[in-house]
Scaffold this motif. Structure first.
Motif, PDB file in Angstrom:
ATOM      1  N   GLN A  24     -37.783  33.890   2.922  1.00  0.00           N
ATOM      2  CA  GLN A  24     -38.426  33.319   3.846  1.00  0.00           C
ATOM      3  C   GLN A  24     -38.410  31.928   3.579  1.00  0.00           C
ATOM      4  OE1 GLN A  24     -39.908  35.501   1.290  1.00  0.00           O
ATOM      5  NE2 GLN A  24     -41.464  36.541   2.258  1.00  0.00           N
ATOM      6  N   ALA A  58     -47.095  34.432   4.531  1.00  0.00           N
ATOM      7  CA  ALA A  58     -47.636  35.539   4.028  1.00  0.00           C
ATOM      8  C   ALA A  58     -47.192  35.951   2.756  1.00  0.00           C
ATOM      9  CB  ALA A  58     -47.487  36.672   4.920  1.00  0.00           C
ATOM     10  N   SER A  59     -47.877  36.375   1.733  1.00  0.00           N
ATOM     11  CA  SER A  59     -47.311  36.650   0.391  1.00  0.00           C
ATOM     12  C   SER A  59     -46.412  37.698   0.726  1.00  0.00           C
ATOM     13  CB  SER A  59     -48.524  37.164  -0.619  1.00  0.00           C
ATOM     14  OG  SER A  59     -47.872  37.720  -1.460  1.00  0.00           O
ATOM     15  N   ARG A  60     -45.258  37.570  -0.335  1.00  0.00           N
ATOM     16  CA  ARG A  60     -44.121  38.649  -0.282  1.00  0.00           C
ATOM     17  C   ARG A  60     -44.979  39.805  -0.651  1.00  0.00           C
ATOM     18  NH1 ARG A  60     -40.695  35.528  -4.208  1.00  0.00           N
ATOM     19  NH2 ARG A  60     -42.396  34.393  -4.133  1.00  0.00           N
TER      20      ARG A  60
END
Lengths: 336, 336
Positions: free
Chosen positions: A320, A329-331
């Motif tokens: 990303q 957004a968080s992994r």
């Protein structure tokens, strides 16, 4: 695969009774005795091969890291870590024979259990299944009732500060991807064997107004904190402490990007009321953990002081691109 | 994938405060307030595609089943279920577009959350990651201190009994593998939507001398109980209650094999002191749960009364053969 399950039982010795464990591993579930006057603090993190760690990462690092990233969430709450559960999914086709499996599991267990010992965390349950390699770790801690650190307490005027140094996780990943395999390189150590800041989190109870751990990168996690607290931030990017060896490895511009957006650092981002700054410094000094001011909370929402090159993004392991205006957004996208 | 993480947040609504939840989802960890005088009961189970459920299983069933098998461990301890954490790993390539993902997640969440509601279990944390489809569920329950049911309390002379009926899990799997897709078929229901026996487990606190749940098959789980308690068993195989539709579907011989070795039933296997048998029956009657005596515990180790055809084994989903003389390691090989 059955033999491997036997091996697991060999390498993961159940903890002795005590440590709040009334009935350890071996029954349908574990019985724990929580302390009175404490709240339970629980979190779960899954680490997946090719997403959270490279397939050729050392087994010891996979074990250490899977637990460390989960413990980091307890650290961010100011909790004492008490117990964990570890669900390991193993790919049968990964190893050529039982000897290779045995060696891998032994190293994996060493990495996991050494970190358990270090933080007085009892492994109280688990599951082993067959499938694509991943580790799901549930951590359980305790905190005196009402004393947990949260993301939501920051006030305009509070100082923004970070423990340790940033960019080591992202920098280490970059080096790994370039083929560096010397595990004593400080950046690889930071990436593969992150240090959960449990002692620092505990020491900042009653001092910090808010806290979270830096897993997605300073800018992304600062966005979470700003949103939860309803404040803005003015960063002093030049003040951000850079991990040892980072500038040498990546050059100054990429080093700063790694510190701002690289993620995987597992340092704490905290806000400290101005009047408590000296107290916070004094609380962390005996631990040998640096606390560095990197900005201020302000009333006006948004973030100021982000160097323009940071907005061009940082290449994460899963690819990303991130920028401050659109934090990823968080992994490890938290759900629900 | 990022859009999917947003979808998860849409479908998994955080529970309201209360229910022992001091701080719900959205921070680094969740804060829980355990009740006084209770012990915590914790367990973790991972359900992996192609191992624990077929890839084309309905999403609702995958959600239900992943939670049900974990709750079944709490049931076997006689615990009240309180909280759970759910770590979902999703394969990005599984769906053709976001609409398909959305539909899958909605059904999955329905299956998971309906079972939460049914057992007053608050979903208090989770993680969503990218990778091969699997679900790791941590369940947390409470039991009055010292009252948990364990595997180790059986005495020679105690009656062996099972809740409900057996063979439905194995029979349902066999039907599924033969192409049956009518989800209203009682055997498919038993396989895909197992019922954790929480109420029965609670009702047997103070009555049963030992308990565990039947996940690997009666013979294999009986072996666990015999080993933990240091007793032998004399089975009355003809007394084993068979799941509805099982004989029709498989014929009498395969039906009995499924009941003895099929697994995936998630009924309770308990031992009841002879003097408490009437009390145990009375405790379960109001719940509408049958309790059937299937043998006795005896001093002499080993197991008697196993029909010879059972020793030829049962074909599990992942292909292990099981026999009483060599009970299989669990597909969910408990570790450590």
């Amino acid at each position: 695969m059955l033999a491997e399950f036997d091996l697991i039982q060999r390498y993961f010795t159940p903890p002795a009774q005590g440590h709040g464990v009334a009935l350890g591993v071996g029954d349908d579930a574990t019985l724990l005795t929580p302390a009175t006057g404490q709240q339970l603090v629980v979190s779960v993190d899954t680490s997946v091969v090719n997403v959270h760690f490279p397939p050729d990462a050392p087994a010891k690092a996979i074990g250490h890291r899977a637990l460390a990233v989960a413990l980091s969430d307890l650290a961010a709450m100011g909790a004492d870590s008490r117990w964990c559960l570890m669900a390991l999914t193993l790919d049968q086709q990964r190893w050529r024979d039982d000897v290779a499996v045995s060696a891998w599991l032994q190293a994996y267990a060493q990495g996991f259990l050494a970190l358990c010992d270090q933080h007085e965390t009892a492994l109280v349950g688990g599951d082993v299944t067959s499938g694509s390699l991943s580790v799901c770790v549930t951590v359980m801690g305790e905190v005196p009732s009402g004393c947990a650190l949260m993301r939501s307490g920051a006030q305009p005027g509070d100082m923004l500060a970070v423990t340790g140094a940033l960019g080591g996780g992202g920098g280490g990943l970059a080096l790994w991807q370039q083929g560096e395999r010397d595990l004593t390189h400080p950046l690889l150590t930071r990436y593969l064997l992150p240090v959960p800041r449990l002692a620092a989190g505990r020491a900042l109870r009653g001092i910090a107004s808010s806290a979270l751990d830096i897993s997605d990168g300073l800018l992304a996690d600062l966005a979470h904190l700003r949103q939860a607290s309803g404040v803005g931030a003015r960063l002093d990017a030049d003040a951000i402490p850079l991990a040892e060896g980072l500038v040498d490895a990546l050059g100054p511009q990429q080093a700063r990007k790694a510190a701002l957006s690289g993620g995987d650092d597992y340092e704490l981002l905290v806000t400290i009321p101005h009047t408590c700054w000296a107290q916070a410094q004094a609380a962390l000094a005996p631990l040998g953990v640096a606390l560095t001011a990197v900005g201020r909370c302000v009333e006006e929402l948004g973030v100021k002081g982000v160097p323009s090159e940071a907005e061009t993004g940082w290449q994460h392991f899963v690819g990303q691109a991130v920028s401050d205006s659109d934090p990823p957004a968080s992994r490890r996208g938290e759900a629900p």
